[in-house]
Design a protein around this motif. Structure first.
Motif, PDB file in Angstrom:
ATOM      1  N   LYS A 147     -14.318   1.220 -13.365  1.00 33.05           N
ATOM      2  CA  LYS A 147     -14.569   0.589 -12.068  1.00 33.05           C
ATOM      3  C   LYS A 147     -13.393  -0.292 -11.641  1.00 33.05           C
ATOM      4  O   LYS A 147     -13.018  -0.314 -10.467  1.00 33.05           O
ATOM      5  N   ASP A 148     -12.824  -1.006 -12.587  1.00 29.05           N
ATOM      6  CA  ASP A 148     -11.661  -1.847 -12.278  1.00 29.05           C
ATOM      7  C   ASP A 148     -10.471  -0.997 -11.862  1.00 29.05           C
ATOM      8  O   ASP A 148      -9.721  -1.360 -10.941  1.00 29.05           O
ATOM      9  N   GLU A 149     -10.277   0.135 -12.540  1.00 30.18           N
ATOM     10  CA  GLU A 149      -9.156   1.016 -12.208  1.00 30.18           C
ATOM     11  C   GLU A 149      -9.300   1.564 -10.792  1.00 30.18           C
ATOM     12  O   GLU A 149      -8.320   1.643 -10.037  1.00 30.18           O
ATOM     13  N   ILE A 150     -10.508   1.974 -10.430  1.00 28.55           N
ATOM     14  CA  ILE A 150     -10.748   2.489  -9.084  1.00 28.55           C
ATOM     15  C   ILE A 150     -10.524   1.390  -8.051  1.00 28.55           C
ATOM     16  O   ILE A 150      -9.874   1.590  -7.021  1.00 28.55           O
ATOM     17  N   ARG A 151     -11.050   0.196  -8.339  1.00 34.23           N
ATOM     18  CA  ARG A 151     -10.905  -0.924  -7.407  1.00 34.23           C
ATOM     19  C   ARG A 151      -9.427  -1.268  -7.204  1.00 34.23           C
ATOM     20  O   ARG A 151      -8.981  -1.501  -6.074  1.00 34.23           O
ATOM     21  N   LEU A 199     -16.206   3.668  -0.263  1.00 28.14           N
ATOM     22  CA  LEU A 199     -16.043   3.736   1.189  1.00 28.14           C
ATOM     23  C   LEU A 199     -15.854   2.373   1.867  1.00 28.14           C
ATOM     24  O   LEU A 199     -14.960   2.236   2.712  1.00 28.14           O
ATOM     25  N   PRO A 200     -16.662   1.350   1.546  1.00 25.67           N
ATOM     26  CA  PRO A 200     -16.485   0.076   2.273  1.00 25.67           C
ATOM     27  C   PRO A 200     -15.072  -0.492   2.195  1.00 25.67           C
ATOM     28  O   PRO A 200     -14.491  -0.831   3.245  1.00 25.67           O
ATOM     29  N   PRO A 201     -14.449  -0.605   1.003  1.00 25.28           N
ATOM     30  CA  PRO A 201     -13.083  -1.155   0.997  1.00 25.28           C
ATOM     31  C   PRO A 201     -12.060  -0.224   1.638  1.00 25.28           C
ATOM     32  O   PRO A 201     -11.075  -0.683   2.211  1.00 25.28           O
ATOM     33  N   LEU A 202     -12.276   1.097   1.548  1.00 24.44           N
ATOM     34  CA  LEU A 202     -11.340   2.027   2.189  1.00 24.44           C
ATOM     35  C   LEU A 202     -11.423   1.928   3.705  1.00 24.44           C
ATOM     36  O   LEU A 202     -10.399   1.908   4.399  1.00 24.44           O
ATOM     37  N   LEU A 203     -12.631   1.856   4.239  1.00 28.33           N
ATOM     38  CA  LEU A 203     -12.803   1.745   5.684  1.00 28.33           C
ATOM     39  C   LEU A 203     -12.292   0.398   6.196  1.00 28.33           C
ATOM     40  O   LEU A 203     -11.708   0.314   7.281  1.00 28.33           O
ATOM     41  N   GLU A 204     -12.484  -0.648   5.402  1.00 27.88           N
ATOM     42  CA  GLU A 204     -11.956  -1.963   5.788  1.00 27.88           C
ATOM     43  C   GLU A 204     -10.431  -1.953   5.789  1.00 27.88           C
ATOM     44  O   GLU A 204      -9.797  -2.537   6.679  1.00 27.88           O
ATOM     45  N   ALA A 205      -9.843  -1.271   4.804  1.00 36.53           N
ATOM     46  CA  ALA A 205      -8.382  -1.175   4.749  1.00 36.53           C
ATOM     47  C   ALA A 205      -7.850  -0.404   5.952  1.00 36.53           C
ATOM     48  O   ALA A 205      -6.781  -0.718   6.486  1.00 36.53           O
ATOM     49  N   ALA A 206      -8.595   0.610   6.390  1.00 33.85           N
ATOM     50  CA  ALA A 206      -8.188   1.374   7.572  1.00 33.85           C
ATOM     51  C   ALA A 206      -8.259   0.519   8.832  1.00 33.85           C
ATOM     52  O   ALA A 206      -7.400   0.603   9.716  1.00 33.85           O
ATOM     53  N   ARG A 260       0.842  -1.188   0.000  1.00 36.11           N
ATOM     54  CA  ARG A 260       0.000   0.000   0.000  1.00 36.11           C
ATOM     55  C   ARG A 260       0.881   1.243   0.000  1.00 36.11           C
ATOM     56  O   ARG A 260       1.556   1.523   0.991  1.00 36.11           O
ATOM     57  N   GLU A 261       0.862   1.970  -1.112  1.00 34.19           N
ATOM     58  CA  GLU A 261       1.678   3.178  -1.229  1.00 34.19           C
ATOM     59  C   GLU A 261       0.912   4.357  -1.822  1.00 34.19           C
ATOM     60  O   GLU A 261       1.394   5.478  -1.788  1.00 34.19           O
ATOM     61  N   LYS A 262      -0.277   4.115  -2.360  1.00 34.76           N
ATOM     62  CA  LYS A 262      -1.005   5.161  -3.058  1.00 34.76           C
ATOM     63  C   LYS A 262      -1.700   6.127  -2.103  1.00 34.76           C
ATOM     64  O   LYS A 262      -2.051   5.784  -0.981  1.00 34.76           O
ATOM     65  N   VAL A 263      -1.920   7.345  -2.622  1.00 37.83           N
ATOM     66  CA  VAL A 263      -2.824   8.310  -1.999  1.00 37.83           C
ATOM     67  C   VAL A 263      -4.055   8.381  -2.896  1.00 37.83           C
ATOM     68  O   VAL A 263      -3.963   8.754  -4.068  1.00 37.83           O
ATOM     69  N   PHE A 264      -5.190   7.976  -2.358  1.00 36.82           N
ATOM     70  CA  PHE A 264      -6.430   7.878  -3.134  1.00 36.82           C
ATOM     71  C   PHE A 264      -7.397   8.970  -2.690  1.00 36.82           C
ATOM     72  O   PHE A 264      -7.647   9.142  -1.494  1.00 36.82           O
ATOM     73  N   VAL A 265      -7.943   9.706  -3.663  1.00 35.38           N
ATOM     74  CA  VAL A 265      -8.898  10.770  -3.356  1.00 35.38           C
ATOM     75  C   VAL A 265     -10.301  10.316  -3.749  1.00 35.38           C
ATOM     76  O   VAL A 265     -10.554   9.974  -4.906  1.00 35.38           O
ATOM     77  N   ILE A 317      -7.686   1.363  -5.032  1.00 33.58           N
ATOM     78  CA  ILE A 317      -8.050   1.232  -3.620  1.00 33.58           C
ATOM     79  C   ILE A 317      -7.243   0.129  -2.948  1.00 33.58           C
ATOM     80  O   ILE A 317      -6.813   0.253  -1.799  1.00 33.58           O
ATOM     81  N   LEU A 318      -6.992  -0.965  -3.674  1.00 32.88           N
ATOM     82  CA  LEU A 318      -6.216  -2.074  -3.112  1.00 32.88           C
ATOM     83  C   LEU A 318      -4.781  -1.672  -2.773  1.00 32.88           C
ATOM     84  O   LEU A 318      -4.128  -2.329  -1.967  1.00 32.88           O
ATOM     85  N   GLU A 319      -4.294  -0.584  -3.387  1.00 33.41           N
ATOM     86  CA  GLU A 319      -2.924  -0.129  -3.151  1.00 33.41           C
ATOM     87  C   GLU A 319      -2.871   1.134  -2.294  1.00 33.41           C
ATOM     88  O   GLU A 319      -1.818   1.752  -2.147  1.00 33.41           O
ATOM     89  N   THR A 320      -3.998   1.523  -1.716  1.00 33.24           N
ATOM     90  CA  THR A 320      -4.080   2.806  -1.018  1.00 33.24           C
ATOM     91  C   THR A 320      -3.534   2.726   0.403  1.00 33.24           C
ATOM     92  O   THR A 320      -3.931   1.863   1.186  1.00 33.24           O
ATOM     93  N   LYS A 321      -2.640   3.641   0.721  1.00 28.13           N
ATOM     94  CA  LYS A 321      -2.148   3.816   2.089  1.00 28.13           C
ATOM     95  C   LYS A 321      -2.847   4.987   2.768  1.00 28.13           C
ATOM     96  O   LYS A 321      -3.159   4.924   3.960  1.00 28.13           O
ATOM     97  N   VAL A 322      -3.079   6.069   2.020  1.00 25.81           N
ATOM     98  CA  VAL A 322      -3.777   7.244   2.556  1.00 25.81           C
ATOM     99  C   VAL A 322      -4.992   7.518   1.681  1.00 25.81           C
ATOM    100  O   VAL A 322      -4.856   7.714   0.474  1.00 25.81           O
ATOM    101  N   ALA A 323      -6.170   7.533   2.286  1.00 23.87           N
ATOM    102  CA  ALA A 323      -7.404   7.867   1.567  1.00 23.87           C
ATOM    103  C   ALA A 323      -7.851   9.261   2.008  1.00 23.87           C
ATOM    104  O   ALA A 323      -8.071   9.507   3.195  1.00 23.87           O
ATOM    105  N   ILE A 324      -7.946  10.176   1.052  1.00 19.81           N
ATOM    106  CA  ILE A 324      -8.417  11.533   1.329  1.00 19.81           C
ATOM    107  C   ILE A 324      -9.876  11.609   0.900  1.00 19.81           C
ATOM    108  O   ILE A 324     -10.194  11.415  -0.275  1.00 19.81           O
TER     109      ILE A 324
END
Length: 229
Positions: A128-132, A160-167, A84-89, A135-142
């Motif tokens: 949708k695949d690109e967003i998914r 939100l569900p996968p981002l909150l689960e990752a958190a 997880r290295e991405k910053v996802f907005v 999210i799988l590589e997200t370290k920081v979600a803004i």
């Protein structure tokens, strides 16, 4: 090796057996490399008994792994390599002008920060695949929160569900910016996170300097999280 094989067949399913043996193989391979670096200048030795034993064990492990369900072994490898290295907005397209401001503040650090929003999706790609995948590589979600953000079906169901689960489970960090007056405090899954600015002081009410300071702090906090990995 045969004794280990029979013991594993008694107590482990093929799936767990694949993961267990793969761990052993990785450990033996790393230790063999360290031994060669330390004792033989990084080169193999045909007369070293340690190397002979290690190579024989790796050979038998590879043979045994070849008999296991490949999909199980492949799944394990993919999970092991995920970083997880991405910053996802996450934002509503009704608030796109705020995204442009945040992009401007992150731009000086583009060589250091993998900043991702949906403007990076190219024509012809499955969005949708690109967003998914992002999210799988997200370290920081803004999260850029507004009434339109809170009312977005796609955000509430797909982002939100996968981002909150990752958190919760994988150490991702949620940073919230309140863009406009909204009932942020009514959403328990979001208000558990401290927002960068209070709900009674949304970005839309800020003067230019206050807004710039908020976005500078957003970049500063993002960099801090990424540098702690």
């Amino acid at each position: 090796m045969s004794d280990l094989k029979y013991r594993l067949s008694d107590f482990y399913s093929p799936e767990f057996k694949a993961i267990f043996l793969d761990e052993i193989k990785n450990t033996v391979t790393e230790e063999l490399k360290e031994h060669r670096d330390r004792s033989h200048g990084g080169k193999p030795s045909s007369t070293c008994q340690y190397e002979i034993s290690a190579e024989r064990l790796i050979f038998y492990l590879n043979q045994e792994l070849g008999t296991l369900p490949k999909v199980v072994h492949q799944k394990y490898e993919i999970l092991d390599k995920s970083i997880r290295e991405k910053v996802f907005v996450s934002y509503s397209h009704f608030d796109k002008e705020y995204l442009s401001d945040i992009q401007r503040h992150f731009k000086p650090f583009k060589s250091q920060i993998d900043f991702w929003d949906d403007s990076r999706i190219q024509p012809g790609q499955k969005w949708k695949d690109e967003i998914r995948n992002a999210i799988l590589e997200t370290k920081v979600a803004i999260l850029l929160v507004s009434t339109d953000f809170l009312g977005s079906d796609f955000i509430s169901s797909d982002e939100l569900p996968p981002l909150l689960e990752a958190a919760e489970k994988e150490g991702a960090v949620i940073l919230i910016v309140i863009l406009k007056p909204c009932l942020f405090e009514e959403f328990d899954d979001l208000n558990q996170f401290q927002a960068m600015n209070p709900p009674n002081r949304p970005v839309s009410k800020m003067d230019e300097n206050e807004k710039e300071e908020l976005f500078v702090n957003l970049v500063r906090q993002t960099r801090k999280v990424l540098n702690e990995k």
